[in-house]
Design a protein around this motif. Structure first.
Motif, mmCIF file in Angstrom:
data_model
loop_
_atom_site.group_PDB
_atom_site.id
_atom_site.type_symbol
_atom_site.label_atom_id
_atom_site.label_comp_id
_atom_site.label_asym_id
_atom_site.label_seq_id
_atom_site.Cartn_x
_atom_site.Cartn_y
_atom_site.Cartn_z
ATOM 1 N N UNK A 1 76.931 -63.508 77.197
ATOM 2 C CA UNK A 1 75.948 -63.185 78.227
ATOM 3 C C UNK A 1 75.289 -64.443 78.789
ATOM 4 N N UNK A 2 76.073 -65.489 78.883
ATOM 5 C CA UNK A 2 75.622 -66.650 79.624
ATOM 6 C C UNK A 2 74.874 -67.709 78.849
ATOM 7 N N UNK B 1 75.676 -58.922 82.242
ATOM 8 C CA UNK B 1 74.295 -58.630 81.868
ATOM 9 C C UNK B 1 73.346 -59.692 82.401
ATOM 10 N N UNK C 1 77.904 -54.784 77.576
ATOM 11 C CA UNK C 1 78.591 -54.680 76.293
ATOM 12 C C UNK C 1 78.914 -53.254 75.910
ATOM 13 N N UNK D 1 77.838 -64.141 84.349
ATOM 14 C CA UNK D 1 78.136 -63.534 83.051
ATOM 15 C C UNK D 1 79.403 -62.702 83.196
ATOM 16 N N UNK E 1 81.526 -61.709 80.984
ATOM 17 C CA UNK E 1 81.901 -60.789 79.904
ATOM 18 C C UNK E 1 81.142 -59.473 80.000
ATOM 19 N N UNK F 1 81.313 -57.563 68.373
ATOM 20 C CA UNK F 1 80.058 -56.839 68.593
ATOM 21 C C UNK F 1 80.376 -55.723 69.575
ATOM 22 N N UNK G 1 82.326 -53.590 71.844
ATOM 23 C CA UNK G 1 83.631 -53.842 72.472
ATOM 24 C C UNK G 1 83.919 -55.330 72.689
ATOM 25 N N UNK G 2 82.949 -56.168 72.381
ATOM 26 C CA UNK G 2 83.116 -57.603 72.654
ATOM 27 C C UNK G 2 83.798 -58.283 71.476
#
Lengths: 434, 240
Positions: B153-154, A244, A145, A239, A241, B223, B225-226
């Motif tokens: 994050x999954x 992580x 992130x 993951x 995005x 949040x 860069x997300x």
């Protein structure tokens, strides 16, 4: 009563005990993490410290009274276990963030210079070198992130290089080039290489003619040790995005036909060693499982990263037996030594826990951690996350991580021998405590 | 007579000497954290009602114009805390306790996460307090509870947002995200413009904004860069 016969009996018993042997990461090819020695239940003193010029994330191994380990100062060291005196050092071209394996008078270890070394145990002289496709850390766009989101960022927490396992005349290890290699121990000639989709910094385990290792490509592999052919693969989490919650950084243990491994997808997996079928998994609420599980007497010992949980679970069912809240992330792989389990923590503490209850028996804290520069820790020795990581930009994040590690984080897996515990720290020292 | 005059002069001098200097102004100095000296700029002023307001800048910690809270002056002792950052949820806020040493200097102790460090500040000019954005009520149809879900994050996170109006005063907002744990996010900003509404939690660095359309709040979760789409709907069985 004459005490002399008793003393003689005790001496004879001591002499009959085999010399402690811990020749490779996690003790042996199947990576149980069980040590031959008995760990102290109380802390007495620091016996010696051996300073190096860089972080020590490598774990010490022991053979014939000599400790071998690597340092991020680029050297492989041989140190007398009794005195802490250096016997030799061998300079490589990059940080040695792997744990050596010792067999047949040779020390095997990889370096960030992209080479894999075979060194003479007596002198440190080079027997042979093998050049891989080059080392690199795991990376991803907008990793964890962080900003900038479209830029590829290397992972500061990809701390370890793959540690080799030696069996017969073959040495096996993973590489940042994405390959798992099998080399001839005498010549360094490759017998085979197996290509995965990303960095392999987990350390392969070997059991029943099969090499087991996970990759950062999200797959865990079983490879025929003789041919390098894939036997099966298991898909962990993805993951897309933040990159992580993906990748196998934990190294597997293989016991009684079951493979146990942690994963960055926050699971501890138990896989059938023959088929790769999942027997059970335990999810840890997004917290990485980086530690390599130790397996002893039907129980699994491991810890989590940011949730800092120390866990013991039943190997057959995955049922939780013990759970203790630690103070800081644990990447260090636990060592089971008698009735004590030892594990390092990122806050600069080595923890000794009662094997049955998980209760903390004693804790050693590095001097750097006590000084707590930059307030990396709170007054309670937990990580001061609200201050240390008040950054989003990659450069600042990297600085914050460097400050964090400067307190002497213990990522090294402890070695127990002769009543002493040996481990490395990111303060640059190898410690011997008892 | 000369004796009374002397007493009066003495008393006046004492009063003058004991009168605390005002802390209003822009102050700059260093918080001496070992290995990480923090360069702090602190602005302190009084609003129309006479209440103290303030904000802080600390470049080393990416803190820019964060509001101060709990500002209190007792004789020459000044205390204040930093709102919303440098403290984990449930922990006391990072705080300053200072003694006004002279009209232009103050020194004291900074406390954060149980650690303590000395600091010294010098007044360099007029206060430039950065007032937080003015919060507003929300539109009547936005009031009440909304729920939604996003995946990061999954694994999935459940979101609950509850708006409560208080007449013409700013709405209060409950912003709860259930992921690894239950996070009750303190909301610093709630601003409505027509069918648009935005909420910000500075402590978590999490924002959400969206439009009320067709009975849903269709918007975006932010949040760092997300950015992820996050549609908030009424809980099942509730129209509001």
């Amino acid at each position: 009563m004459n005490p002399l016969p008793m003393i003689a009996l005790a001496l004879a018993a001591a002499a009959a005990q085999p010399a402690p042997v811990q020749p490779m990461f996690r003790g042996g090819p199947n990576h149980t993490g069980v040590q031959a020695g008995t760990a102290p239940r109380t802390f007495h003193r620091v016996r010696w410290t051996f300073p190096t010029g860089g972080r020590v994330v490598s774990s010490p191994v022991l053979l014939d009274g000599v400790i071998y380990f690597g340092s991020n100062d680029g050297n492989v060291y041989a140190v007398d276990a009794d005195s802490g005196r250096q016997l030799w050092s061998h300079a490589t071209g990059g940080p040695v963030a792997a744990t050596p394996a010792v067999a047949g008078g040779v020390v095997y270890v990889g370096s960030y210079d992209g080479r894999f070394y075979a060194l003479d145990t007596k002198s440190g002289a080079t027997r042979w070198k093998f050049r891989t496709g080059g080392e690199r850390r795991f990376e991803g766009k907008g990793l964890h992130g962080l900003q900038p989101r479209t830029q590829t960022i290397a992972d500061d927490y990809d701390l370890f290089l793959s540690s080799p396992v030696v069996a017969g005349t073959t040495v096996y290890f993973g590489s940042g080039d994405g390959n798992v290699y099998a080399l001839d121990t005498a010549s360094g000639e490759p017998r085979w290489k197996f290509t995965t989709g990303d960095v392999v910094h987990a350390s392969p385990a070997l059991a029943d003619g099969t090499v087991y290792v996970g990759s950062w490509d999200s797959f865990f592999y079983a490879i025929d040790a003789a041919t390098g052919k894939e036997r099966w693969r298991f898909h962990g989490g993805e993951d897309a995005i933040a990159h992580n919650q993906v990748g196998f950084q934990s190294s597997p243990a293989v016991v009684d036909g079951v493979v146990y491994t942690g994963c960055r997808d926050a699971n501890l997996y138990a896989l059938d060693a023959k088929t790769g079928v999942e027997k059970w998994k335990l999810y840890h609420n997004g917290s990485w499982v980086i530690t390599s599980p130790a397996v002893a007497d039907g129980q699994i010992y491991y810890a989590t990263s940011d949730s800092a949980q120390y866990n013991v679970v039943d190997a057959a069912t995955g049922k939780s037996l013990v759970q203790q809240q630690g103070n800081a992330w644990m990447f260090s792989s636990p060592a089971v030594a008698g009735d004590v389990v030892l594990i390092g923590a990122a806050n600069g503490s080595l923890e000794a826990r009662d094997r049955a209850s998980g209760e903390l028996l004693w804790e050693f804290q590095t001097e750097a951690a006590k000084q707590n520069a930059a307030w990396v820790l709170t007054a309670r020795h937990t990580f001061n996350n609200s201050m240390a990581f008040r950054v989003q930009w990659q450069d600042a994040r990297t600085s914050a991580v460097q400050r964090t590690f400067a307190i002497g984080s213990i990522f090294s897996s402890p070695l127990v021998a002769g009543g002493s515990v040996y481990f490395g720290s990111t303060d640059g020292n190898l410690y011997a405590v008892e | 007579m000369r004796f009374l005059t002397a007493i009066a002069v003495f008393v006046l001098c004492e009063v003058a000497a004991n009168a605390a200097p005002s802390p209003a102004g822009r102050w700059q100095g260093i918080v001496q954290i070992p290995g990480l000296p923090l360069h702090a700029t602190i602005d302190l002023d009084q609003d129309r009602s006479g209440a103290w307001i303030g904000s802080i800048i600390v470049p080393e910690l990416a803190i820019k114009n964060i509001a101060l809270t709990g500002i209190a002056l007792h004789v020459d002792t000044l205390t204040f805390a930093i709102k919303g950052v440098l403290a984990e949820q449930g922990e006391p806020p990072a705080a300053f306790e200072a003694r006004l040493d002279s009209s232009d200097t103050m020194s004291g102790t900074f406390t954060q996460a149980g650690n303590h460090a000395p600091f010294a500040l010098r007044r360099i000019g007029m206060a430039q307090v950065d007032l937080p954005a003015r919060n507003t009520p929300v539109a009547k149809p936005m009031e009440g509870k909304w729920v939604g879900e996003y995946e990061l994050a999954g694994y999935p996170r459940q979101v609950t947002v509850t708006f409560t109006n208080h007449g013409n005063d700013p709405a209060s907002v409950e912003f709860v995200i259930v992921g690894k744990k239950v996070n009750n996010l303190p909301v610093d900003v709630v601003q409505r413009d027509g069918d648009f509404v935005r909420i910000e939690s500075h402590e978590f660095g999490i924002n959400w904004e969206g439009h009320l359309r067709g009975g849903e709040l269709a918007g975006t979760y932010e949040q760092g860069p997300v950015e992820l789409p996050l549609v908030l709907k009424r809980p099942q069985g509730e129209s509001k």
